[in-house]
Every structure is written in structure tokens, then in C-alpha cells.
Design an enzyme around this catalytic site. Structure first.
Site, PDB file in Angstrom:
ATOM      1  N   GLU A   1       1.506  -0.266  -5.097  1.00 31.75           N
ATOM      2  CA  GLU A   1       0.523   0.774  -5.402  1.00 31.75           C
ATOM      3  C   GLU A   1       1.284   2.078  -5.653  1.00 31.75           C
ATOM      4  OE1 GLU A   1      -3.519   2.715  -3.478  1.00 31.75           O
ATOM      5  OE2 GLU A   1      -1.693   2.595  -2.305  1.00 31.75           O
TER       6      GLU A   1
ATOM      7  N   ASP B   1       0.823  -1.201   0.000  1.00 31.56           N
ATOM      8  CA  ASP B   1       0.000   0.000   0.000  1.00 31.56           C
ATOM      9  C   ASP B   1       0.866   1.264   0.000  1.00 31.56           C
ATOM     10  OD1 ASP B   1      -2.457   1.669   0.699  1.00 31.56           O
ATOM     11  OD2 ASP B   1      -1.144   2.052   2.413  1.00 31.56           O
TER      12      ASP B   1
END
Length: 829
Positions: A531, A476
Site C-alpha cells: 500500500e 499496510d
């Protein structure tokens, strides 16, 4: 493999979406011309605290009975005094390597390998049972390479060679220091075997790194929370330790399931904290704070993995999911229910991987799992660690990879339950001052130049792979990690100066290289996805070649483009823009494409289905009542958008659960009224779970139009499974017609024909192809099963004719109905 548009490969374009982090509402990247700049912090000199695992005063006490958790017959670890030269980071210009400053430091090893038989991590005592017929190969992280191949892959990088060579030199130095002072990256990444609670034959040792603490003691149910019973001893490197011998009857000194905390006298006062390396944390009913739990079940109660982990597929089709909100009922769902009810659904739909969010414990449910408080603990609101293992084992039985949405980009600012001010200082695990705070996410930012932070995070990634058998990660917020400005107030244009310079956090990039190095070296089948919104070059290039080492990048420009397009009238949709966005990725760097993820499903945003059909979804989705033009348009485009994204967008594909059938509700986590310090009041939703669930029954109902969209998504996944068009070597786009609103392309042996026109259907429409022969329909979005109008004859045969057309050597004629995609394949008969 990148798609060629008239022989030109396109660089990655900017995108503007920021994943939701704080609360329930998504945010967007803000753009400005100037880059924020803060100088890099110097690399911290590594230190390793240690002392023997057992107090000499207790060596006469012998352990009896079965050893439940890791340990050695003799836990004494020899200490060594080492010295090293510390290379300071470039505080002024990270592109130029500075002179190395000399600093002598004493180091004591605590990372010596255990010699006990049959143990590698707390569940590895079952390894022989689980894979008794498989010979385990030795694990090894290969040495660094030259790091120069990136200049062959992308000659534009040569202009930034000073920065990239410096970056790679910092990575190599870290590898050398780790090898010198820890033995290997393998040993360094097993910090969970020494920090936190370590069970041995003679008792339990607890260690914690808290250099800011003045004193520390272990408290809990086991000693009636008496701070004077188990006082800890600090070594010169800030590592606190206490040994608890077994009870007289040989039972462990801390019973399984006991609540535990560490009490410290800190610069901020007396503080009770959950151990940083805790493996389980629970919030008691009616209480606000969490309690650390000593999780050490009896041997007979530990979950034993029965099924081997699947091999990573060539084409990755990911079902993004959240365990808590995976029930049709307005409640928090469990690992067990997800295992029994949702995993078979994912398998039937045709996905080959499940990506699970919110695994790491987070005290604030509405953070979607992104405000992590306990990094080594699976969220207790869904069940126990063993129930999570059962879920993963079941997924493996079904042939599904299990990817974890791991958060190493930031941490919760929760002081009571998390790492923030753990030892009473602002700079323990995080950067001090403003650099250590993410103002938009309201969270803390790790100091990736700290030796112990690197140990903590590397060990955390390995823990989930080793103990729980996850098959990889979606990392993330990697953009936030790689830049000191975190991607805020920056509009990435693709200019290489945006990626390599003062704004780059080289420490963070080196950490990402190390974690990818560790994962791919020790777990070759594991998958890593980053990401990254910026389009950082070399992101998905192997580390030995000079890259950062991810397997895939999330193609985050795509959902933004679809939102932008769906705000336009049909006649203003540009086929060239659609194709350009979908194919706009770097050569040899794989992408995971998606039309929408959990971000677009959050309250405050809209899913594709809601953009297309809006409130009509509430009244006109039943088959026993007339449809509306908006519903007909929405269902048709929903299918086309998803397939063109899958067909052109990347080597992997992702869908958030429920979006495959156009889930009609957004996600709104239960929340109360918030009173902000500035006096602003944010209304809540009466702590309702009504919109924090997935109503799968809608997609299954044969009397609702949702069923058709779900059936199409399933057919789409199975088509890719059969033909592998996402990763086929043959990819060619032959037509982007703005007048006809047509897109035609080839993926492997398939020919995709998209007609985005709102009214025009085309008879005898010629489409180019490569191979000669008879073609047949293998997927038709207008099929009645998929909620279409059944305008295509599936028994028809299409014969190719020689002759150049759209730069293809052959072509055939088709019927292309409006708002329909039809896929043709060479007939095998």
C-alpha cells in the site's frame, strides 16, 4: 504492462488518500511544500541471546507419551563467540556510504535448526498427511544480485545512483550479517521456533527479549499466578528464559488453553504483559484487558490442511473482506460462518483471491485491525486458530488465494495488551521519542534498524505463511514506513527528489527488501502487495535488480480521482483525465486497481454508490416502484466506473465486500462516547453493530435494483477470467473524445466502448480495432439483467473493415447508448 498513450508511458502521479487507522473515520494526506526531516538512526548491532533449551537440573526427567509440539530429543544448542564489524548508517547523508566502525561483540546462536523428524512449525507434523504424494522441494533464498538493472529499466534513476547504490549495499550487508550470525535468512525468519513458547519432548521453554527488564517471571493459571514459581534467567543480550519440565505423568507443564503472562520489574515499575510471541489472545467476557493463551491443542484436535494451495493467477481479482462484519446480522461474525457463507459467494462472483483484514489480534475493534496488539495471534473475537485454518483450507478447496492484510507499519500504543513499553522502556521495539510515535494514527513506529525487530517482523510474516498457509500479503501503510515524514504534509508530485534523500527511511526500505526476499525465496507462489501512496520508483522491481521486491502496488490515485470527478457535473467529466489517472503507472511495475476499498466505505466518507445516488437509495431501489433519474444515473455509472477501472487501471483488481452491489450503508464500528484530554467530546453510536455488517441479502434479492449491480460485477469478473484482458500483452487506447464523452480501448481480443454522455446515444459509431473478422457483444451494461434498458441487440454481428481509423488498421460500426459500456469480442464461429 503499461498502457501507451500515443507512444508515451506516464510516470506515477501523486495521490492523497490515507487509509483509516485510528477509530472509525478515514483521514486524508495533508500537503505542504516542505519535507519534514529527521536524521536516520544508526543500524543496531545484531545480538542473539541464548542458553540451552533445558535446565541441566532437569535432564534426568524423561518425557513419555506423544510429543505434541516442536522439539528435539536433545535441545542443547552449541554456543559460539563471534565478532563483526558494524557499519553505521549515514546520520547526515544517507546517499553517501560512511566508513565502517569496528565493534567487537559476543554472539551466541539460538537459531540452530531442529533435527527432530517431521516438524517444521507447530502444525508441520501433519505435512506428510497433507501432501503425502508431493515431494517438497528444498527452500532457498537466492543470493543478492547486482542491483543494477533498475538503471536500464528507468534511466531517470541514474541521477540518484548514489542513494540507490547505498540502499542496495545496506541490504547486501544485512544479508551477509544474517548469513554470518544466523546461518541464513531461512533460519533467521523462524524466530517463532525459539522465542515465545517452545514445546519439546521434555517440557516447555519460554523465551522473551526484554533488555529493559530488571527481573522476569512466567505466571499463569498453570502455577496459580505465583511469581516465585517460574523465575526467568537473563542472558547478557536481554533474552529471558525459563524451562518448565513435563509433569511426572508426562503431561505438558502448561495445559492447553491456560492463561499466561510475563511479569517484569521494569524501569516503569512492575508490569504484567502478554508474551510478545503469543499465538492466541482472548478477552474474557466483561473484562477490559486481554489474556495471553498457551495454545497447544492435543494432536488429534489440531486442524489438518487437506487441500493444496492454488497457484497465483496471472490476473489477480481480489475480494477485500473483514470477517467480523461479514454477516447480514448486526453482530461479530465468525471464521466458521465466513467459511460456509461468504467464501462460496466470493467464488460465485468470480473473484480468485480473498484478502482478509483484521486477522492479527487488536484489542480495539474499531481500529479495523490496524492497531495490532498481538502480532502472531489471529483475532479471537472471530474464533480459534484452528477455525481460521479451516477457513483458509476451504478457500483453497474453492481455488481461492487467501491474502492477509498484514500490519508491519506500526503497532498499537496499548501498553496493557501490546508491545508498547513491553519491557518498561520507550525504545524496545520502537524508535524512542517523537520518531517512535505516529501522531495521526496514535500508534507506535518500529525501529527497522534493530536486529531483533527485524527478526520479529520477518518471523511474523513467515508464521502466517507457514502455519496458516496464507498465500501472501497486502502490506499496510508502506508509505509511512518508507519515509521519516510518513507521507504526512507531503504532496507527492512524482519528482524523484521526493523519493531518494534525507526523508527516506533506508532502514525501513531495507526491511521491506528483506521481507520480500524471504517471502519470494521460500514461498515462490506467494503474492505481496504494497500500500504505497507515494509512487516510489522500483517498488515492484525484483530485489536482485535493485528494486524493493513487491509484486503489486495498490493504485491509490484511482479512488481519489473518482471522488473528485463525482463532485462535478456530468458535462465536466474529462475522458482524458480518467484515462490518464487509470493508466498512470510505472513501466514493468504491476498495480492493483480499485474504484473503492474499505477506506471509502467508512463513516465520514462515501462509497461510489452513495456519491451517485445518495438518499434515493433508501426509497427507490425496489423494482415494484418507479425509479428516479438519480437512481438510473447512479446504477449506470456505478457499472461503468468499475469496468473502466478494471480494464485500464492495473494488472490486478480489488473490491471491498458489498460494494459490488452498491451497499447502501457506510461502516461504523460500535463505539461509545469519547472524552478527549482537550475536553472535546466525540459522540458514539451506543455501541451499535447496525452499520458494522454487510447486508448481502440486498444484492441477492430479485426484487431490488442492487441485484442488477451485483450481476454486472459477477459478469465483469467472469469476463476477465475468460479473456484475461487485465494482463493481456495487447493493450491500446484508441479514443478519448471529450465532446462525445467516449472512451474506446482494446484489451487482448476485446474492444471496450464506453459512452459517458448523459443524453447522447450514437448510431453507426465507428470504433477502431486490430484484428479482422466478425465481432459480437460479450458484455453489455445496459442489459436488463444488470438493471439497464436493454437497448443493445445481442444477436447483432459486427464486421470489421480495413482502413486506418483512430490509428487502428481496422474498424467496425456500433450502437453506443448513453451511459453504457459494451464489450465486443472476435466471434469464434
Amino acid at each position: 504492462m503499461a498502457f501507451a498513450l500515443t507512444g508515451i508511458r506516464l510516470p506515477t502521479v501523486r495521490t492523497s488518500r490515507l487509509s483509516a487507522r485510528s477509530g472509525f473515520q478515514g483521514e486524508q494526506w495533508r500537503r505542504a511544500a516542505d519535507l519534514a526531516f529527521l536524521p536516520r538512526m544508526p543500524i543496531k548491532v545484531p545480538f542473539l541471546g541464548s542458553s540451552s533449551d533445558s535446565d541441566p537440573a532437569y535432564t534426568s526427567i524423561s518425557a513419555t507419551g506423544k510429543v505434541l509440539v516442536p522439539g528435539t530429543e536433545s535441545d542443547d544448542v552449541p554456543s559460539s563467540t563471534l565478532s563483526t564489524s558494524n557499519t553505521e548508517a549515514a546520520s547526515a547523508n544517507p546517499q553517501v556510504e560512511p566508513d565502517a566502525g569496528q565493534l567487537s561483540t559476543a554472539f551466541e546462536l539460538i537459531g540452530a535448526e531442529s533435527t527432530s523428524e517431521g516438524y517444521k512449525g507447530s502444525n508441520s507434523s501433519h505435512a506428510k498427511e497433507r501432501v503425502e504424494d508431493v515431494e517438497e522441494k528444498p527452500r532457498c533464498v537466492p543470493p543478492p544480485g547486482s542491483g543494477r538493472r533498475i538503471y536500464e529499466i528507468d534511466p531517470l534513476l541514474v541521477g540518484h545512483r548514489s542513494h540507490l547504490d547505498y540502499r542496495y549495499s545496506q541490504y547486501k550487508k544485512m544479508r551477509e550479517m544474517i548469513d554470518q550470525y544466523e546461518g541464513s535468512l531461512d533460519a533467521f525468519s523462524r524466530g517463532y521456533e525459539k522465542f515465545g513458547f517452545e514445546r519439546s519432548a521434555s517440557g516447555v521453554t519460554y523465551r522473551e527479549w526484554a533488555p529493559g527488564a530488571k527481573s522476569a517471571t512466567l505466571i499463569g493459571d498453570f502455577n496459580n499466578w505465583n511469581p516465585n514459581t517460574n523465575v526467568m534467567i537473563r542472558n547478557e543480550y536481554g533474552v529471558w528464559e525459563v524451562f518448565l519440565p513435563n509433569n511426572a505423568d508426562g503431561s505438558p507443564p502448561i495445559p492447553h488453553g491456560s492463561r499466561v503472562k510475563i511479569r517484569m520489574d521494569t524501569p516503569s515499575g512492575i508490569k504484567d504483559s502478554i508474551p510478545a510471541w503469543i499465538k492466541y489472545s482472548v478477552q474474557a467476557r466483561g473484562e477490559i484487558p486481554y489474556n495471553g493463551i498457551y495454545y497447544d491443542p492435543p494432536e488429534e484436535e489440531k486442524y489438518v490442511f487437506e487441500h493444496p494451495q492454488p497457484k497465483a493467477p496471472k490476473s489477480l481479482r481480489i475480494y477485500e473482506s473483514h470477517v467480523g462484519m461479514s454477516s447480514p446480522e448486526p453482530k461479530i461474525n465468525t471464521y466458521a460462518s465466513f467459511r460456509d457463507d461468504v467464501l462460496p459467494r466470493i467464488k460465485k462472483l468470480g473473484y480468485n483471491a480473498v484478502q482478509i483484514m483484521a486477522i492479527q489480534e487488536h484489542s480495539y475493534y474499531a481500529s479495523f485491525g490496524y492497531h495490532v496488539t498481538n502480532f502472531f495471534a489471529p483475532s479471537s473475537r472471530f474464533g480459534t486458530p484452528d477455525e481460521l485454518k479451516s477457513l483458509i483450507d476451504r478457500a483453497h478447496e474453492l481455488g481461492l488465494l487467501v491474502l492477509m492484510d498484514i500490519v508491519h507499519s506500526h503497532a498499537s500504543n496499548n501498553v496493557l495488551d501490546g508491545l508498547n513499553q513491553f519491557d518498561g522502556t520507550d525504545s524496545h521495539y520502537f524508535h524512542p521519542g517523537p520518531r517512535g510515535h505516529h501522531w495521526m494514527w496514535d500508534s507506535r513506529l518500529f525501529n527497522y534498524g534493530s536486529w531483533e525487530v527485524i527478526r520479529f517482523l520477518l518471523s511474523n510474516a513467515r508464521w502466517w505463511l507457514e502455519e496458516y498457509k496464507f498465500d501472501g500479503f497486502r502490506f499496510d501503510g508502506v508509505t509511512s514506513m518508507m519515509y521519516i515524514h510518513h507521507g504526512l504534509a507531503v504532496g507527492f508530485t512524482g519528482n524523484y527528489n521526493e523519493y531518494f534523500g534525507y526523508a527516506t527511511d533506508v532502514d525501513a526500505v531495507v526491511y521491506l527488501m528483506l521481507v520480500n526476499d524471504m517471502i519470494h525465496g521460500l514461498y515462490p507462489e506467494a503474492v505481496t502487495i504494497g500500500e504505497d501512496v507515494s509512487g516510489m520508483p522500483t517498488f515492484c522491481i525484483p530485489i536482485q535488480d535493485g528494486g524493493i521486491g513487491f509484486d503489486y502496488r495498490l493504485h491509490m490515485a484511482i479512488p481519489d480521482k473518482w471522488i473528485e470527478i463525482m463532485k462535478l457535473k456530468d458535462e465536466d467529466w474529462k475522458m482524458g483525465e480518467i484515462v490518464s489517472t487509470l493508466t498512470n503507472r510505472r513501466w514493468l511495475e504491476k498495480c492493483v486497481a480499485y474504484a473503492e476499498s474499505h477506506d471509502q466505505a467508512l463513516v465520514g466518507d462515501k462509497t461510489i454508490a452513495f456519491w451517485l445516488m445518495d438518499k434515493d437509495m433508501y426509497d427507490f431501489m425496489a423494482l415494484d416502484r418507479p425509479s428516479t433519474p438519480r437512481i438510473d444515473r447512479g446504477i449506470a455509472l456505478h457499472k461503468m466506473i468499475r469496468l473502466v477501472t478494471m480494464g485500464l487501471g492495473g494488472e490486478g483488481y480489488l473490491n471491498f465486500m458489498g460494494n459490488e452491489f452498491g451497499h447502501p450503508e457506510w461502516i461504523d464500528f460500535p463505539r461509545g462516547v469519547q472524552h478527549l484530554p482537550n475536553g472535546k467530546v466525540i459522540p458514539g453510536n451506543n455501541n451499535s453493530y447496525d452499520k458494522c455488517r454487510r447486508m448481502f441479502d440486498l444484492g441477492d434479492a430479485d426484487y431490488l435494483r442492487y441485484r442488477g449491480m451485483q450481476e454486472f460485477d459477477q459478469a465483469m469478473q467472469h469476463l476477465e477470467e475468460k479473456y484475461g484482458f487485465m494482463t493481456s500483452d495487447h493493450q491500446y487506447i484508441s479514443r478519448m473524445d471529450e465532446g462525445d464523452k467516449m472512451i474506446v480501448f482494446e484489451g487482448g481480443d476485446l474492444v471496450f466502448v464506453f459512452n459517458f454522455h448523459w443524453t447522447n446515444s450514437y448510431f453507426d459509431y465507428r470504433v477502431g480495432c486490430l484484428k479482422p473478422g466478425k465481432y459480437k457483444v460479450v458484455l453489455d451494461s445496459d442489459d436488463k439483467l444488470f438493471g439497464g434498458f436493454n437497448r443493445i441487440d445481442h444477436t447483432a454481428e459486427y464486421f470489421s473493415t480495413d482502413g486506418s481509423y483512430d490509428n487502428r488498421p481496422r474498424s467496425f460500426l456500433v450502437y453506443a447508448p448513453s451511459r453504457t459500456v459494451v464489450v465486443y469480442a472476435l466471434s469464434e464461429d
